[in-house]
Scaffold this active site. Sequence first.
Site, short mmCIF file in Angstrom:
data_model
loop_
_atom_site.label_atom_id
_atom_site.label_comp_id
_atom_site.label_asym_id
_atom_site.label_seq_id
_atom_site.Cartn_x
_atom_site.Cartn_y
_atom_site.Cartn_z
CD GLU A 32 -2.85 0.99 2.49
OE1 GLU A 32 -2.54 0.25 3.44
OE2 GLU A 32 -3.93 1.60 2.42
CE LYS A 37 -7.72 0.84 3.29
NZ LYS A 37 -6.57 1.49 3.99
CB CYS A 55 -4.68 -1.80 4.19
SG CYS A 55 -3.65 -1.54 5.63
#
Length: 272
Positions: free
Chosen positions: A44, A111, A152
């Site tokens: 990330e 995301k 994540c």
Amino acid sequence: MKNKFTLAAIQLNTQDDKEQNLKDMERYIAQAASKRADIVALPEMMNYIGKDYLEGEEIPGRTTNILCKLAKKYNLWIHGGSISESNGEKLPFNTTVFINPNGEIIAKYSKLHMFDVELKDGTKVRESDHFTPGEEIVTAQTDLATFGFAICYDMRFPELFRIMALQGAQVIIVPANFTMHTGKDHWEPLLRARAIENACYVVAPAQIGNKSRFASYGKTMIIDPWGNIIAKASDIPCVITAEIDLSLIASIRAQIPSIKSRREDVYKLERI
Ligand SMILES: O=C(O)CNC(=O)[C@H](CS)NC(=O)CCC(=O)C(=O)O
């Protein structure tokens, strides 16, 4: 489709010097190519992590153009761990790109879940103050395998992984920058659970090192569909590799048909 291929995952200590970060990315991709990887995945925010936030890049743009050139140069797939993607006048997206060996971006994912937390160790983060959440679940069918994408904090949402598994994902790539505080207790169990419950590979390229907002947990790892950790990074920037054997997925799902024996008749979840 090849049943077996070599996957590399890069662990980075990305800081606030973008030029240095881009050089590091290039160096580790070259290292992955020298290890005869068919695909390489980066963590990330691979090109910048600093106390302030860069304004986003267009996609395609400077960072992804470098990755596209490298994919073609080394004839490998590159999963570009996320970068800040510009979004007009609005807050940028936290977006990953998936690039084929011809150097073409064939998929990108923003995301979905924003990491807005206040932790006991004093870590206070509001990702939604700096990024716009994505709106789409993304998988990509390729001649290598079918891939699913998460980033994540997304790994805490099993329904996202289950939907990608139901869409055929065999390898789910989750670039991350996990906090030390949560990572020490949650990183491995979350990743292994997502692999086990979906009988798919889970690949987690991670950030390591002290950063402006929090210390990053690292522990980049590659997990097989049984939940075995088949590669794990030391606590340094590095490249780890593992052989992906897609036939394992079918054999595990034949032994434990957890995907097939879902009680959709009971769940009645409109989305799945
Ligand atoms: O802010 C940046 O520079 C880049 N983005 C991140 O590092 C993101 C948002 S702060 N980190 C996480 O989502 C950690 C999740 C996590 O640690 C957990 O779920 O426990």
